[in-house]
Design an enzyme around this catalytic site. Structure first.
Site, PDB file in Angstrom:
ATOM      1  N   ASN A  65       0.858  -1.308  -0.045  1.00  0.00           N
ATOM      2  CA  ASN A  65       0.040   0.104  -0.005  1.00  0.00           C
ATOM      3  C   ASN A  65       0.868   1.297   0.096  1.00  0.00           C
ATOM      4  OD1 ASN A  65      -2.488  -1.725   0.448  1.00  0.00           O
ATOM      5  ND2 ASN A  65      -1.366  -2.183   2.381  1.00  0.00           N
ATOM      6  N   ALA A  75      -0.032  -5.787   8.708  1.00  0.00           N
ATOM      7  CA  ALA A  75      -1.618  -5.497   8.465  1.00  0.00           C
ATOM      8  C   ALA A  75      -1.485  -5.457   6.871  1.00  0.00           C
ATOM      9  CB  ALA A  75      -2.052  -4.407   8.912  1.00  0.00           C
ATOM     10  N   CYS A  76      -2.669  -6.168   6.522  1.00  0.00           N
ATOM     11  CA  CYS A  76      -2.674  -6.308   4.908  1.00  0.00           C
ATOM     12  C   CYS A  76      -2.687  -4.830   4.291  1.00  0.00           C
ATOM     13  CB  CYS A  76      -3.744  -7.248   4.415  1.00  0.00           C
ATOM     14  SG  CYS A  76      -5.562  -6.713   5.019  1.00  0.00           S
ATOM     15  N   THR A  77      -3.385  -3.853   5.014  1.00  0.00           N
ATOM     16  CA  THR A  77      -3.643  -2.471   4.733  1.00  0.00           C
ATOM     17  C   THR A  77      -2.203  -1.615   5.207  1.00  0.00           C
ATOM     18  OG1 THR A  77      -4.754  -2.022   6.647  1.00  0.00           O
ATOM     19  CG2 THR A  77      -5.975  -2.450   4.751  1.00  0.00           C
TER      20      THR A  77
END
Length: 482
Positions: free
Chosen positions: A255, A283-285
Site C-alpha cells: 500500500n 496488516a494487509c493495509t
C-alpha cells in the site's frame, strides 16, 4: 497451567479425532506456552460441516430479529470479557495492549452492528405489469459457509465474517489460523453462552492444508470466505469455484501513501509512520511505500526516520510496538531487509533485531526505513508484512500517481496533500479498493465495504457493512397472484 482448548462442533466442545494437539507461544517470550489446541484432521472437519448442514434449515427459518438477539447477547458477553480477551490476544499474537484492546472492541462493535441489521433484512416491493399480482424480492441465506481466517487480526476478522453470516441465516464452519486461534474460540464460547442453537456455528482448529482444504471442498458447503496470503487465496478461489461455490477472498497489499509538495512534512511523516509501523507492520493495509515529491523528499526522509526512532519496542503490555508473531515471520522480514540493501536501497534506520535485556528471545525487529528505493525493487513490489518502509522519490503528482498504481496489488492507498484537485483526482484514479486523503492506509470503518483490486482480492464480493450481507444472501423474485 496452560489453557487447553477444544473444537466446537454441534454445540459441544470436542477433542480431535486424531488425538493430536499443538501449542501456541508468546512471541515476546517464545519459551512461554500460551495454550494448547486440537490438531484436527479431515474427519473432524467433516463432522463440523455435517453439523452445520443439519442445522441450516431451522436456523434459516428462525426470525431474523431472534437471530439478532443472540448476536447482541454475544456482544454483551464479549464486552464483559474484554480485558481477558485483550490479554490473550497480546500474549498469543504480540500486539500492544492498546492495539489488542482496539481489536477486541471492534469485534464487539461488529456483533452489535449486525444484531441491529437483522431488523432490516428483507427484499423490495416492485410494481407488477398485470393486475392481481404482488411482485417482490426476498433475500435467503446461501446455506453452509466455510470461513478461513488469518492470525494478524485473530478476533476482528472472524467477527466480521461470522456476524453477517449468522445474521442472515447461514450456518458456518470456521478454521482459524493456528498461530493465534484463542480469541476466535472465545467468540464461540460467547455464542454458546448466548444461546446459539447446536450446529449453527462450528470451529475446528488445525492446519489449513488439512482442515481448511476439507471445509472448502466438502460437497455440503455452499460458499467460502477466505482472508490470507495471495498464494493460498488464489488456490482457494480456484478450488471453490471449480465446485460452483460462491467465493470471497481478501488477500495481500503493497500500500502506498503519496506525499505531494504541498503537504505538511511533519504531518505526512506521522501519518506514514502510523500506517507503516502500527501493529508491527503486520496488516494487509499497512503502508509499505511512501511516494514522495522530490521537492520535500530529503526533509520527509529525515522526519519519518525520527518518527521510527521514537517508537519504543518491547512486550505489548508496556511498549509502543510489539514483536512479530513468529520466528518465521521475523526471518522473512530480515530477509527482505537484506534484499533491499543488496538491491541498492539506503538503510536510513533500523534493519535488525534490537538488543537489550527486555527483548530476550522475542521476535523483535526495529522499525526500518529505506530511502533511494526504485519502484521496481522487490522491497517496493512484494509484501513484506513487517515494519519496513520504502521511501520512493518522484517528480510531481503525475509521477506519484503513476508510481502508486505501478503494482500488482490494490488494497489500500492514501495521499497527503493540501491541493483539493490532486486529492479528488487521486481518489478517482488510484487503483485500490480503499482510498484515503490525509490519513493513514490502515484503519477501517465497520459499516462500509472493504476489499481490494487486482491481486489483493478475488474482486467478487466485499466484506463488512451491507456488502457483508450481500455475500451471505441470495435474492429470490416472487410473483404472488393471490
Amino acid at each position: 497451567m496452560v489453557e487447553q482448548y477444544h473444537n466446537y462442533v454441534n454445540g459441544s466442545w470436542t477433542d480431535a479425532e486424531t488425538g493430536e494437539s499443538f501449542e501456541t507461544e508468546d512471541p515476546a517470550a517464545p519459551a512461554e506456552i500460551v495454550a494448547e489446541y486440537q490438531d484436527s484432521g479431515v474427519k473432524d472437519a467433516g463432522e463440523a460441516v455435517k453439523a452445520a448442514a443439519d442445522a441450516q434449515d431451522e436456523w434459516a427459518d428462525t426470525p431474523a430479529p431472534e437471530r439478532g438477539a443472540i448476536l447482541r447477547a454475544t456482544a454483551t458477553i464479549l464486552t464483559d470479557r474484554k480485558d481477558e480477551l485483550t490479554k490473550l490476544l497480546t500474549r498469543e499474537e504480540g500486539k500492544t495492549h492498546a492495539e489488542a484492546g482496539g481489536e477486541v472492541q471492534r469485534a464487539i462493535d461488529i456483533f452489535y452492528y449486525y444484531a441491529e441489521k437483522t431488523r432490516d433484512l428483507g427484499g423490495s416491493v416492485k410494481s407488477a405489469s398485470g393486475p392481481r399480482t404482488n411482485l417482490y424480492t426476498k433475500n435467503e441465506p446461501v446455506g453452509v459457509v466455510s470461513l478461513i481466517t488469518p492470525w494478524n487480526y485473530p478476533i476482528a476478522i472472524p467477527a466480521w465474517k461470522l456476524a453477517p453470516a449468522l445474521a442472515t441465516g447461514n450456518t458456518v464452519v470456521l478454521n482459524p489460523a493456528s498461530v493465534a486461534p484463542g480469541v476466535a474460540l472465545e467468540i464461540f464460547d460467547a455464542l454458546d453462552e448466548a444461546g446459539l442453537p447446536d450446529g449453527v456455528a462450528n470451529l475446528v482448529t488445525g492446519p489449513g492444508s488439512t482442515v481448511g482444504d476439507a471445509i472448502i471442498n466438502h460437497d455440503d458447503v455452499d460458499a467460502v470466505s477466505f482472508t490470507g496470503s495471495g498464494e493460498v487465496g488464489h488456490m482457494v478461489y480456484d478450488q471453490a469455484t471449480d465446485d460452483g461455490k460462491r467465493v470471497q477472498t481478501e488477500l495481500g497489499g503493497k500500500n502506498p501513501t503519496v506525499v505531494t509538495d504541498s503537504a505538511d512534512v511533519e504531518e505526512a511523516a506521522e501519518i506514514v509512520a502510523n500506517g507503516a509501523f502500527g501493529v508491527t507492520g503486520q496488516a494487509c493495509t499497512a503502508c509499505s511505500r511512501a511516494i514522495v515529491d522530490s521537492e520535500i523528499y530529503d526533509e520527509f526522509v529525515e522526519s519519518v526516520v525520527a518518527q521510527a526512532e521514537s517508537i519504543e519496542i518491547g512486550p505489548g503490555d508496556e511498549y509502543d510496538m510489539g514483536p512479530q508473531v513468529t520466528e518465521s515471520e521475523l526471518e522473512g522480514t530480515l530477509e527482505y531487509i537484506d534484499v533491499a540493501s543488496n538491491e541498492g536501497a539506503t538503510l536510513e534506520t533500523g534493519g535488525g533485531r534490537p538488543e537489550g535485556e527486555r527483548f530476550g528471545d522475542g521476535y523483535y525487529v526495529e522499525p526500518t526505513v529505506f530511502s533511494d528505493v526504485d519502484n521496481d525493487y522487490r522491497i517496493a513490489q512484494e509484501e513484506v508484512f513487517g515494519p519496513v518502509l520504502a521511501v520512493i522519490e518522484v517528480d510531481g503528482f503525475e509521477d506519484g500517481l503513476e508510481t502508486a498504481n505501478d503494482i500488482s496489488y490494490g488494497l489500500s492507498a492514501s495521499i497527503v496533500t493540501d491541493d483539493h484537485t490532486e486529492a479528488e483526482r487521486f481518489v478517482r484514479e488510484v487503483e485500490a479498493g480503499v482510498a484515503k486523503v490525509n490519513d493513514k492506509t490502515t484503519g477501517l470503518e465497520l459499516h462500509v465495504p472493504f476489499g481490494g483490486f487486482k491481486r489483493s482480492s478475488s474482486e467478487t464480493w466485499r466484506e463488512q457493512g451491507d456488502a457483508g450481507i450481500d455475500f451471505y444472501t441470495i435474492e429470490k423474485t416472487v410473483y404472488d397472484g393471490f
